[in-house]
Design a protein around this motif. Structure first.
Motif, PDB file in Angstrom:
ATOM      1  N   ALA A 278     -68.786  48.434  89.592  1.00 45.24           N
ATOM      2  CA  ALA A 278     -69.765  49.525  89.680  1.00 45.24           C
ATOM      3  C   ALA A 278     -69.123  50.808  90.192  1.00 45.24           C
ATOM      4  O   ALA A 278     -69.407  51.904  89.684  1.00 45.24           O
ATOM      5  N   VAL A 279     -68.252  50.708  91.193  1.00 41.46           N
ATOM      6  CA  VAL A 279     -67.640  51.931  91.735  1.00 41.46           C
ATOM      7  C   VAL A 279     -66.560  52.468  90.802  1.00 41.46           C
ATOM      8  O   VAL A 279     -66.348  53.684  90.719  1.00 41.46           O
ATOM      9  N   ARG A 280     -65.890  51.591  90.073  1.00 42.99           N
ATOM     10  CA  ARG A 280     -64.948  52.058  89.058  1.00 42.99           C
ATOM     11  C   ARG A 280     -65.666  52.934  88.030  1.00 42.99           C
ATOM     12  O   ARG A 280     -65.160  53.969  87.599  1.00 42.99           O
ATOM     13  N   ALA A 281     -66.857  52.478  87.653  1.00 40.12           N
ATOM     14  CA  ALA A 281     -67.615  53.158  86.604  1.00 40.12           C
ATOM     15  C   ALA A 281     -68.094  54.542  87.025  1.00 40.12           C
ATOM     16  O   ALA A 281     -68.452  55.357  86.162  1.00 40.12           O
ATOM     17  N   LEU A 282     -68.104  54.836  88.313  1.00 38.46           N
ATOM     18  CA  LEU A 282     -68.566  56.141  88.782  1.00 38.46           C
ATOM     19  C   LEU A 282     -67.583  57.259  88.436  1.00 38.46           C
ATOM     20  O   LEU A 282     -67.956  58.424  88.399  1.00 38.46           O
ATOM     21  N   GLY A 283     -66.338  56.894  88.219  1.00 37.46           N
ATOM     22  CA  GLY A 283     -65.371  57.874  87.748  1.00 37.46           C
ATOM     23  C   GLY A 283     -64.830  58.845  88.774  1.00 37.46           C
ATOM     24  O   GLY A 283     -64.644  60.030  88.479  1.00 37.46           O
ATOM     25  N   PHE A 284     -64.571  58.355  89.985  1.00 34.45           N
ATOM     26  CA  PHE A 284     -63.875  59.202  90.958  1.00 34.45           C
ATOM     27  C   PHE A 284     -62.504  59.580  90.392  1.00 34.45           C
ATOM     28  O   PHE A 284     -61.910  58.826  89.607  1.00 34.45           O
ATOM     29  N   ALA A 285     -61.992  60.714  90.805  1.00 28.55           N
ATOM     30  CA  ALA A 285     -60.627  61.073  90.407  1.00 28.55           C
ATOM     31  C   ALA A 285     -59.660  59.983  90.852  1.00 28.55           C
ATOM     32  O   ALA A 285     -58.726  59.608  90.123  1.00 28.55           O
ATOM     33  N   HIS A 286     -59.890  59.464  92.053  1.00 27.26           N
ATOM     34  CA  HIS A 286     -59.082  58.357  92.583  1.00 27.26           C
ATOM     35  C   HIS A 286     -60.018  57.268  93.122  1.00 27.26           C
ATOM     36  O   HIS A 286     -60.869  57.561  93.967  1.00 27.26           O
ATOM     37  N   THR A 287     -59.859  56.063  92.631  1.00 24.88           N
ATOM     38  CA  THR A 287     -60.574  54.912  93.185  1.00 24.88           C
ATOM     39  C   THR A 287     -59.534  53.935  93.695  1.00 24.88           C
ATOM     40  O   THR A 287     -58.686  53.457  92.932  1.00 24.88           O
ATOM     41  N   VAL A 288     -59.568  53.653  94.994  1.00 28.05           N
ATOM     42  CA  VAL A 288     -58.610  52.738  95.615  1.00 28.05           C
ATOM     43  C   VAL A 288     -59.356  51.482  96.065  1.00 28.05           C
ATOM     44  O   VAL A 288     -60.339  51.582  96.805  1.00 28.05           O
ATOM     45  N   ILE A 289     -58.904  50.325  95.614  1.00 33.83           N
ATOM     46  CA  ILE A 289     -59.540  49.057  95.969  1.00 33.83           C
ATOM     47  C   ILE A 289     -58.532  48.174  96.698  1.00 33.83           C
ATOM     48  O   ILE A 289     -57.465  47.869  96.157  1.00 33.83           O
ATOM     49  N   LEU A 290     -58.857  47.803  97.927  1.00 32.04           N
ATOM     50  CA  LEU A 290     -58.004  46.902  98.698  1.00 32.04           C
ATOM     51  C   LEU A 290     -58.586  45.500  98.643  1.00 32.04           C
ATOM     52  O   LEU A 290     -59.784  45.308  98.875  1.00 32.04           O
ATOM     53  N   ARG A 291     -57.732  44.521  98.341  1.00 33.76           N
ATOM     54  CA  ARG A 291     -58.161  43.128  98.249  1.00 33.76           C
ATOM     55  C   ARG A 291     -57.408  42.264  99.248  1.00 33.76           C
ATOM     56  O   ARG A 291     -56.452  41.571  98.903  1.00 33.76           O
ATOM     57  N   PRO A 292     -57.821  42.315 100.511  1.00 34.60           N
ATOM     58  CA  PRO A 292     -57.146  41.500 101.531  1.00 34.60           C
ATOM     59  C   PRO A 292     -57.518  40.027 101.407  1.00 34.60           C
ATOM     60  O   PRO A 292     -58.515  39.671 100.771  1.00 34.60           O
ATOM     61  N   GLY A 293     -56.713  39.197 102.036  1.00 30.64           N
ATOM     62  CA  GLY A 293     -57.035  37.779 102.133  1.00 30.64           C
ATOM     63  C   GLY A 293     -57.877  37.551 103.377  1.00 30.64           C
ATOM     64  O   GLY A 293     -58.807  38.313 103.649  1.00 30.64           O
ATOM     65  N   LEU A 294     -57.566  36.529 104.151  1.00 32.42           N
ATOM     66  CA  LEU A 294     -58.255  36.301 105.413  1.00 32.42           C
ATOM     67  C   LEU A 294     -57.943  37.458 106.352  1.00 32.42           C
ATOM     68  O   LEU A 294     -56.785  37.832 106.534  1.00 32.42           O
ATOM     69  N   ILE A 295     -58.974  38.047 106.932  1.00 32.34           N
ATOM     70  CA  ILE A 295     -58.788  39.184 107.827  1.00 32.34           C
ATOM     71  C   ILE A 295     -58.671  38.686 109.261  1.00 32.34           C
ATOM     72  O   ILE A 295     -59.574  38.015 109.770  1.00 32.34           O
ATOM     73  N   VAL A 296     -57.566  39.012 109.900  1.00 28.10           N
ATOM     74  CA  VAL A 296     -57.287  38.539 111.254  1.00 28.10           C
ATOM     75  C   VAL A 296     -57.671  39.602 112.272  1.00 28.10           C
ATOM     76  O   VAL A 296     -57.267  40.761 112.156  1.00 28.10           O
ATOM     77  N   GLY A 297     -58.468  39.202 113.261  1.00 34.32           N
ATOM     78  CA  GLY A 297     -58.899  40.115 114.304  1.00 34.32           C
ATOM     79  C   GLY A 297     -60.070  39.512 115.056  1.00 34.32           C
ATOM     80  O   GLY A 297     -60.570  38.445 114.684  1.00 34.32           O
ATOM     81  N   ALA A 298     -60.506  40.176 116.094  1.00 33.99           N
ATOM     82  CA  ALA A 298     -61.602  39.667 116.924  1.00 33.99           C
ATOM     83  C   ALA A 298     -62.936  40.135 116.363  1.00 33.99           C
ATOM     84  O   ALA A 298     -63.270  41.314 116.438  1.00 33.99           O
ATOM     85  N   ARG A 299     -63.700  39.236 115.771  1.00 27.70           N
ATOM     86  CA  ARG A 299     -65.019  39.570 115.229  1.00 27.70           C
ATOM     87  C   ARG A 299     -66.080  39.494 116.313  1.00 27.70           C
ATOM     88  O   ARG A 299     -66.004  38.644 117.201  1.00 27.70           O
ATOM     89  N   SER A 300     -67.088  40.357 116.193  1.00 23.23           N
ATOM     90  CA  SER A 300     -68.184  40.344 117.160  1.00 23.23           C
ATOM     91  C   SER A 300     -69.134  39.190 116.900  1.00 23.23           C
ATOM     92  O   SER A 300     -69.751  38.655 117.815  1.00 23.23           O
ATOM     93  N   GLU A 301     -69.265  38.802 115.590  1.00 21.85           N
ATOM     94  CA  GLU A 301     -70.146  37.684 115.276  1.00 21.85           C
ATOM     95  C   GLU A 301     -69.336  36.403 115.132  1.00 21.85           C
ATOM     96  O   GLU A 301     -68.129  36.450 114.903  1.00 21.85           O
ATOM     97  N   SER A 302     -70.008  35.278 115.272  1.00 23.32           N
ATOM     98  CA  SER A 302     -69.327  33.991 115.228  1.00 23.32           C
ATOM     99  C   SER A 302     -69.202  33.488 113.800  1.00 23.32           C
ATOM    100  O   SER A 302     -70.177  33.400 113.067  1.00 23.32           O
ATOM    101  N   ARG A 303     -67.968  33.161 113.392  1.00 24.06           N
ATOM    102  CA  ARG A 303     -67.705  32.533 112.099  1.00 24.06           C
ATOM    103  C   ARG A 303     -66.777  31.362 112.369  1.00 24.06           C
ATOM    104  O   ARG A 303     -65.552  31.461 112.239  1.00 24.06           O
TER     105      ARG A 303
END
Length: 235
Positions: free
Chosen positions: A137-162
């Protein structure tokens, strides 16, 4: 020098993006969407909160005079936190796309989305399919630049429990203490993802990248985010 807008500023990656934007010498103003007061440990006068408890109003709050040319979104939630799959989609997909459209209409030229390594609109997995549909959907909007980051598992301290993720995050942190090589291919630190997002966005705004869609997979995130980390540490 440029200004930026950010959605998802209180999440794990979003909060790191906010810190990076506020500290970056090339960023003059940071407009951050939020439902509550934002932390500003350095009391930076760059920070301008776009605050409303009603997220339906958020698209109308995008800065227009002048517009922020760089818009970053780390907006997302879990099914449990949202209250079900439909409520999650309303945030992860519908709100994300509405904000991107508002940014494009306001004159933003560069859009940076924190997506997922599993994202695909053809996936049989609901979460991965939703993320892929958001990308499409965001690709289709046609920004001059569209940057998409596809991380794996995100490491850090989350506020909610997972609980399930917490186990793997613990493993990733332990392996990272031995060598980053042992975790980089499947898990990335939130601050590294944030620095990669900001660096990629600025490269686009500053004309260092050709127009179009730029997808950063996990290896690209590590390369760009860790290089940016070293530069900042050197300063």
């Amino acid at each position: 020098m440029t200004s930026a807008a950010l959605a998802g500023s209180t999440g794990l990656v979003g909060s790191e993006i906010l810190k990076t934007l506020l500290a970056h010498p090339s960023i003059t103003t940071v407009h951050a969407y939020t439902r509550r007061d934002l932390p500003n440990s350095t009391s930076s006068n760059k920070l301008h909160a776009l605050q409303s408890t009603d997220t339906a109003t958020w698209p109308s709050l995008y800065p227009t005079a002048p517009p922020a040319p760089l818009f970053l979104s780390a907006l997302g939630t879990t099914r449990a936190a949202a209250g079900g799959p439909e409520a999650q989609r309303a945030i992860d997909h519908t709100l994300n796309v509405a904000l991107a459209r508002a940014a494009k209409d306001a004159g933003a030229t560069t859009y940076v989305l924190i997506s997922s390594g599993s994202a695909s609109s053809k996936s049989a997995v609901p979460y991965s399919k939703m993320k892929g549909e958001t990308e499409d959907a965001v690709r289709a909007l046609g920004f001059a630049h569209t940057v998409i980051l596809r991380p794996g598992l995100i490491v850090g301290a989350r506020s909610e429990s997972r609980p399930a993720e917490a186990v793997f995050r613990g493993i990733a942190r332990a392996l990272g203490k031995v060598s980053n090589v042992l975790k980089d291919s499947w898990a990335q630190d939130a601050e590294v993802i944030a620095r990669a997002a900001v660096r990629a966005g600025l490269d686009c705004v500053e004309g260092k990248r050709e127009e179009g869609v730029w997808v950063l997979e996990q290896g690209d995130i590590i390369r760009l985010g860790r290089t940016e980390w070293k530069v900042e540490k050197a300063k």
